[in-house]
Design a protein around this motif. Sequence first.
Motif, PDB file in Angstrom:
ATOM      1  N   THR A  18       1.116   4.845   2.154  1.00 13.15           N
ATOM      2  CA  THR A  18       0.092   5.597   1.429  1.00 13.15           C
ATOM      3  C   THR A  18      -0.400   4.775   0.241  1.00 13.15           C
ATOM      4  N   ILE A  19      -1.464   5.234  -0.376  1.00 14.04           N
ATOM      5  CA  ILE A  19      -1.958   4.573  -1.572  1.00 14.04           C
ATOM      6  C   ILE A  19      -0.913   4.665  -2.681  1.00 14.04           C
ATOM      7  N   SER A  20      -0.220   5.798  -2.762  1.00 11.38           N
ATOM      8  CA  SER A  20       0.848   5.941  -3.768  1.00 11.38           C
ATOM      9  C   SER A  20       1.945   4.915  -3.541  1.00 11.38           C
ATOM     10  N   LYS A  21       2.262   4.654  -2.281  1.00 12.32           N
ATOM     11  CA  LYS A  21       3.286   3.663  -1.953  1.00 12.32           C
ATOM     12  C   LYS A  21       2.841   2.268  -2.402  1.00 12.32           C
ATOM     13  N   LEU A  22       1.595   1.922  -2.167  1.00 14.54           N
ATOM     14  CA  LEU A  22       1.084   0.611  -2.577  1.00 14.54           C
ATOM     15  C   LEU A  22       1.099   0.478  -4.102  1.00 14.54           C
ATOM     16  N   ARG A  23       0.738   1.535  -4.791  1.00 13.93           N
ATOM     17  CA  ARG A  23       0.779   1.504  -6.260  1.00 13.93           C
ATOM     18  C   ARG A  23       2.213   1.382  -6.764  1.00 13.93           C
ATOM     19  N   PHE A  24       3.132   2.054  -6.074  1.00 17.68           N
ATOM     20  CA  PHE A  24       4.545   1.971  -6.454  1.00 17.68           C
ATOM     21  C   PHE A  24       5.064   0.542  -6.289  1.00 17.68           C
ATOM     22  N   LEU A  25       4.736  -0.119  -5.184  1.00 14.92           N
ATOM     23  CA  LEU A  25       5.182  -1.499  -4.971  1.00 14.92           C
ATOM     24  C   LEU A  25       4.581  -2.436  -6.020  1.00 14.92           C
ATOM     25  N   GLU A  26       3.361  -2.139  -6.438  1.00 12.18           N
ATOM     26  CA  GLU A  26       2.753  -2.925  -7.517  1.00 12.18           C
ATOM     27  C   GLU A  26       3.513  -2.705  -8.824  1.00 12.18           C
ATOM     28  N   GLU A  28       6.549  -2.005  -9.161  1.00 11.89           N
ATOM     29  CA  GLU A  28       7.856  -2.640  -9.051  1.00 11.89           C
ATOM     30  C   GLU A  28       7.764  -4.167  -9.026  1.00 11.89           C
ATOM     31  N   GLY A  29       6.564  -4.719  -9.139  1.00 10.72           N
ATOM     32  CA  GLY A  29       6.401  -6.163  -9.220  1.00 10.72           C
ATOM     33  C   GLY A  29       6.429  -6.890  -7.893  1.00 10.72           C
ATOM     34  N   LEU A  30       6.251  -6.162  -6.773  1.00 13.84           N
ATOM     35  CA  LEU A  30       6.273  -6.808  -5.461  1.00 13.84           C
ATOM     36  C   LEU A  30       4.935  -7.440  -5.110  1.00 13.84           C
ATOM     37  N   VAL A  31       3.876  -6.965  -5.730  1.00 17.57           N
ATOM     38  CA  VAL A  31       2.551  -7.513  -5.487  1.00 17.57           C
ATOM     39  C   VAL A  31       1.736  -7.321  -6.761  1.00 17.57           C
ATOM     40  N   GLU A  32       0.840  -8.275  -7.043  1.00 19.99           N
ATOM     41  CA  GLU A  32       0.044  -8.211  -8.269  1.00 19.99           C
ATOM     42  C   GLU A  32      -1.430  -8.444  -7.938  1.00 19.99           C
ATOM     43  N   PRO A  33      -2.127  -7.408  -7.456  1.00 23.46           N
ATOM     44  CA  PRO A  33      -3.549  -7.589  -7.146  1.00 23.46           C
ATOM     45  C   PRO A  33      -4.363  -7.832  -8.410  1.00 23.46           C
ATOM     46  N   GLN A  34      -5.447  -8.547  -8.249  1.00 25.45           N
ATOM     47  CA  GLN A  34      -6.353  -8.766  -9.375  1.00 25.45           C
ATOM     48  C   GLN A  34      -7.111  -7.478  -9.679  1.00 25.45           C
ATOM     49  N   ARG A  35      -7.706  -7.415 -10.855  1.00 26.31           N
ATOM     50  CA  ARG A  35      -8.490  -6.248 -11.258  1.00 26.31           C
ATOM     51  C   ARG A  35      -9.920  -6.669 -11.558  1.00 26.31           C
ATOM     52  N   THR A  36     -10.846  -5.828 -11.153  1.00 25.01           N
ATOM     53  CA  THR A  36     -12.243  -6.063 -11.499  1.00 25.01           C
ATOM     54  C   THR A  36     -12.459  -5.636 -12.948  1.00 25.01           C
ATOM     55  N   PRO A  37     -13.579  -6.010 -13.559  1.00 27.26           N
ATOM     56  CA  PRO A  37     -13.849  -5.553 -14.933  1.00 27.26           C
ATOM     57  C   PRO A  37     -13.802  -4.034 -15.078  1.00 27.26           C
ATOM     58  N   ALA A  38     -14.093  -3.325 -13.991  1.00 32.83           N
ATOM     59  CA  ALA A  38     -14.058  -1.859 -14.042  1.00 32.83           C
ATOM     60  C   ALA A  38     -12.649  -1.308 -13.806  1.00 32.83           C
ATOM     61  N   GLY A  39     -11.683  -2.212 -13.526  1.00 31.97           N
ATOM     62  CA  GLY A  39     -10.306  -1.772 -13.348  1.00 31.97           C
ATOM     63  C   GLY A  39      -9.887  -1.537 -11.911  1.00 31.97           C
ATOM     64  N   TYR A  40     -10.751  -1.809 -10.935  1.00 29.13           N
ATOM     65  CA  TYR A  40     -10.391  -1.589  -9.541  1.00 29.13           C
ATOM     66  C   TYR A  40      -9.520  -2.734  -9.028  1.00 29.13           C
ATOM     67  N   ARG A  41      -8.555  -2.400  -8.178  1.00 31.40           N
ATOM     68  CA  ARG A  41      -7.668  -3.409  -7.596  1.00 31.40           C
ATOM     69  C   ARG A  41      -8.402  -4.193  -6.521  1.00 31.40           C
ATOM     70  N   LYS A  42      -8.122  -5.509  -6.477  1.00 32.21           N
ATOM     71  CA  LYS A  42      -8.649  -6.368  -5.439  1.00 32.21           C
ATOM     72  C   LYS A  42      -7.498  -7.207  -4.881  1.00 32.21           C
ATOM     73  N   TYR A  43      -7.230  -7.051  -3.583  1.00 34.75           N
ATOM     74  CA  TYR A  43      -6.096  -7.719  -2.940  1.00 34.75           C
ATOM     75  C   TYR A  43      -6.562  -8.944  -2.166  1.00 34.75           C
ATOM     76  N   SER A  44      -5.786 -10.011  -2.272  1.00 32.94           N
ATOM     77  CA  SER A  44      -6.050 -11.221  -1.498  1.00 32.94           C
ATOM     78  C   SER A  44      -5.293 -11.150  -0.173  1.00 32.94           C
ATOM     79  N   ARG A  45      -5.550 -12.110   0.708  1.00 29.44           N
ATOM     80  CA  ARG A  45      -4.813 -12.174   1.970  1.00 29.44           C
ATOM     81  C   ARG A  45      -3.329 -12.399   1.706  1.00 29.44           C
TER      82      ARG A  45
END
Length: 226
Positions: A18-26, A28-45
Motif C-alpha cells: 500500500t501507499i502507507s507501506k511505501l511511506r513506512f519503508l521510507e 525506516e530509511g530503506l528508500v529515499e525518493p527525491q522530492r519535487t519543489p511542491a513536496g511530491y515524492r519522485k522514485y528512480s528505477r
Amino acid sequence: MSIGEVLAQLRPEFPDTTISKLRFLEAEGLVEPQRTPAGYRKYSRNDVARLRYVLTAQRDQYLPLRVIRDQLAEREEAETPAPPSRPTLVAVGSQASSPPSLSESRLTRAELLERSGLDEGTLLEVERLGLVGPVAPGRYDGEALAVAQAVAGLARYGLEPRHLRAYRASADREVGLFAQLLAPMMRQSDPAGRARAAETARELAGLSQQLHAALVRAGLRETLGR
C-alpha cells in the motif's frame, strides 16, 4: 515515478503493498525518493529495485528490516549500483522453505489436495484438529497450503495428524503472546502505526520460526549423541 506509479509496478508481485507501506519503508530509511519543489515524492528505477528487494526479503524469508538495511548498506559500500532482483536469503532453519506468496492465496479444495499431496481423508482429519481451515467456503490460502504440505511431508515418516496437536496448541500460545505485544500498535489510528504493527508481526513470526528450528536441531543432536 510518482508513488502511485511505483505502487502500480509493485502490486502485481506484492498484492498487499500500500501507499502507507511505501511511506513506512521510507521512514525506516530503506528508500529515499527525491522530492519535487511542491513536496511530491519522485522514485528512480534504483528506488524501485530497492523496494522490490526489501519486499521480497520480507515475504520469502521474514527478514527483519534491520537485516535488510544492513544488506543494502553492504552492497552500497561495495559500490554495487543497484541491488539484485532477489536478496541474499538468510535461512531461518535447516532446509527452510519459503512460504507461499499471496498470489497463491486462493486455492480450491481440489487444488489444495493436489499441491499438498494429501488425500481427502487426511485433509478432513487435519481440519478436524484445527491445523487447516478455509478462509472462505471451499477456498484456502497460502498458509493452509504450507501446513498441508508440511503434514504430507511428516506423514511420509509415519507421523499422523493426531501427532501434530501440540503444534496447534503451541502456535495458539505464541499468537496470544504476540498479540499482546502488537496491541498497542494496533490501537494507533494512523496508517504508519498499522504498517509498523504488520512489520513487527512478520519479524516475530520469523524469529519464532528460527527459535523453534534451533531448539529442534539441538534436541536431535543430543538424541544422535553428537
